[in-house]
Motif scaffolding. Structure first.
Motif, PDB file in Angstrom:
ATOM      1  N   PRO B  74      -2.607  -6.966   1.852  1.00 50.74           N
ATOM      2  CA  PRO B  74      -3.544  -5.827   1.790  1.00 50.74           C
ATOM      3  C   PRO B  74      -3.723  -5.104   3.130  1.00 50.74           C
ATOM      4  O   PRO B  74      -3.948  -3.898   3.149  1.00 50.74           O
ATOM      5  CB  PRO B  74      -4.863  -6.471   1.356  1.00 50.74           C
ATOM      6  CG  PRO B  74      -4.567  -7.862   0.984  1.00 50.74           C
ATOM      7  CD  PRO B  74      -3.217  -8.233   1.436  1.00 50.74           C
ATOM      8  N   GLN B  75      -3.607  -5.839   4.228  1.00 51.13           N
ATOM      9  CA  GLN B  75      -3.826  -5.167   5.528  1.00 51.13           C
ATOM     10  C   GLN B  75      -2.728  -4.156   5.867  1.00 51.13           C
ATOM     11  O   GLN B  75      -2.873  -3.357   6.784  1.00 51.13           O
ATOM     12  CB  GLN B  75      -3.997  -6.195   6.668  1.00 51.13           C
ATOM     13  CG  GLN B  75      -2.770  -6.977   7.036  1.00 51.13           C
ATOM     14  CD  GLN B  75      -2.711  -8.328   6.333  1.00 51.13           C
ATOM     15  OE1 GLN B  75      -3.133  -8.443   5.190  1.00 51.13           O
ATOM     16  NE2 GLN B  75      -2.178  -9.335   6.996  1.00 51.13           N
ATOM     17  N   HIS B  76      -1.609  -4.211   5.120  1.00 52.08           N
ATOM     18  CA  HIS B  76      -0.527  -3.252   5.375  1.00 52.08           C
ATOM     19  C   HIS B  76      -0.473  -2.166   4.299  1.00 52.08           C
ATOM     20  O   HIS B  76       0.553  -1.527   4.111  1.00 52.08           O
ATOM     21  CB  HIS B  76       0.821  -3.984   5.442  1.00 52.08           C
ATOM     22  CG  HIS B  76       0.868  -5.059   6.481  1.00 52.08           C
ATOM     23  ND1 HIS B  76       0.647  -4.813   7.812  1.00 52.08           N
ATOM     24  CD2 HIS B  76       1.089  -6.393   6.380  1.00 52.08           C
ATOM     25  CE1 HIS B  76       0.737  -5.954   8.493  1.00 52.08           C
ATOM     26  NE2 HIS B  76       0.991  -6.930   7.652  1.00 52.08           N
ATOM     27  N   ARG B  77      -1.573  -1.976   3.580  1.00 49.77           N
ATOM     28  CA  ARG B  77      -1.583  -1.036   2.456  1.00 49.77           C
ATOM     29  C   ARG B  77      -1.139   0.375   2.871  1.00 49.77           C
ATOM     30  O   ARG B  77      -0.400   1.037   2.145  1.00 49.77           O
ATOM     31  CB  ARG B  77      -2.991  -1.003   1.840  1.00 49.77           C
ATOM     32  CG  ARG B  77      -2.969  -0.609   0.382  1.00 49.77           C
ATOM     33  CD  ARG B  77      -4.357  -0.717  -0.234  1.00 49.77           C
ATOM     34  NE  ARG B  77      -4.767  -2.098  -0.399  1.00 49.77           N
ATOM     35  CZ  ARG B  77      -6.021  -2.546  -0.196  1.00 49.77           C
ATOM     36  NH1 ARG B  77      -6.958  -1.711   0.178  1.00 49.77           N
ATOM     37  NH2 ARG B  77      -6.330  -3.805  -0.370  1.00 49.77           N
ATOM     38  N   GLY B  78      -1.598   0.800   4.016  1.00 44.46           N
ATOM     39  CA  GLY B  78      -1.251   2.141   4.508  1.00 44.46           C
ATOM     40  C   GLY B  78       0.252   2.299   4.686  1.00 44.46           C
ATOM     41  O   GLY B  78       0.839   3.311   4.282  1.00 44.46           O
TER      42      GLY B  78
END
Lengths: 177, 90
Positions: B74-78
């Motif tokens: 999730p922390q790499h969603r961007g």
């Protein structure tokens, strides 16, 4: 970048993650424009990172000024070779690794055996020959008391693996019998 | 080191170019005269190839693991959004 800093899995993970973030978007854009898929871009980029890692490991004093442009160059070349020259599904696997041609080795069988029975040895040999780590780093990583012990261990492992390779090397006659 | 390990070391030194030029020439002459040595050299070369293959396989597994993290965490969603947008067909 000094490859000595990449002696552990964690350090390599952080290194590859940074490279992905830095260089993959530009390559993905290029592949998308060339009508390729995300999976193709990912596949090529994996091989790009393998090539880059091998280069850094083997030429320790060389400095890559623009890492992003360098990676994009390798990736574009691989893309053109693989997807435009009609060899779409040929993997990077060992195109440049030479095996003595008059004998055929049951490579997958040997690799399977070595991964299970000789993992520690293979990891030690990898650190020496592939990661090109200095002997004192290898000694520390593998818990040897000094560089001499680590060097002797390397030759013992080489002997063990060579014996396995020797026993599993199939002569041409084995295939035609 | 025992004799067999010293023999392995000699072949290793030859291939890693750690041998003085004169010794390397002598070594090459020996491989022509001594069939056992020639066989050992051949098997050692194949061993280096196996080590390369093993190592390449392992480094690729590490890279694939990184890619998996990058495309699922999730922390790499961007980042994921930015990449998948590039491949959207209009």
């Amino acid at each position: 970048m000094n490859s000595n800093k990449l002696s552990t899995v964690e350090l390599r993970e952080a290194f590859f993650l940074a490279l992905y973030k830095k260089a993959f978007p530009n390559f993905a854009r290029y592949v998308a424009r060339m009508d390729g898929s995300l999976e193709e871009a990912q596949d090529i980029f994996q091989d790009t990172l393998v090539i880059y890692y091998e280069k850094l490991a083997s030429a320790q004093n060389e400095i890559v000024v623009n890492e992003q442009a360098y990676l994009l160059g390798i990736a574009k070349n691989l893309w053109l070779q693989r997807y435009k020259a009609g060899s779409k599904n040929q993997p990077l696997n060992d195109l440049d690794i030479e095996v003595v041609p008059d004998e055929q080795i049951a490579t997958s069988k040997i690799l399977y055996y070595l991964e299970t029975a000789g993992k520690k040895c293979m990891e030690l040999l990898r650190a020496y020959y592939y990661d090109c780590l200095p002997v004192n780093d290898v000694a520390t990583l593998f818990g040897y008391s000094g560089t001499h012990s680590a060097t002797v261990a390397k030759y013992k492992c080489l002997e063990k693996v060579r014996e396995t390779v020797k026993q599993n090397t199939l002569k041409y006659a084995d295939f035609i019998e | 080191m025992r004799t067999s390990l010293n023999k392995i070391k000699t072949i290793d030194d030859y291939f890693l170019r750690r041998m003085p030029h004169g010794d390397a020439l002598l070594f090459e002459a020996n491989t022509l005269l001594n069939n056992y040595l020639a066989d050992d050299v051949k098997h050692q070369l194949n061993t280096y190839a196996i080590i390369s293959q093993y190592s390449r396989q392992k480094i690729k597994e590490e890279i694939i693991a990184v890619q998996k993290t990058l495309f699922t965490a999730p922390q790499h969603r961007g980042f994921i959004h930015r990449i998948t947008n590039l491949f959207k067909k209009y």
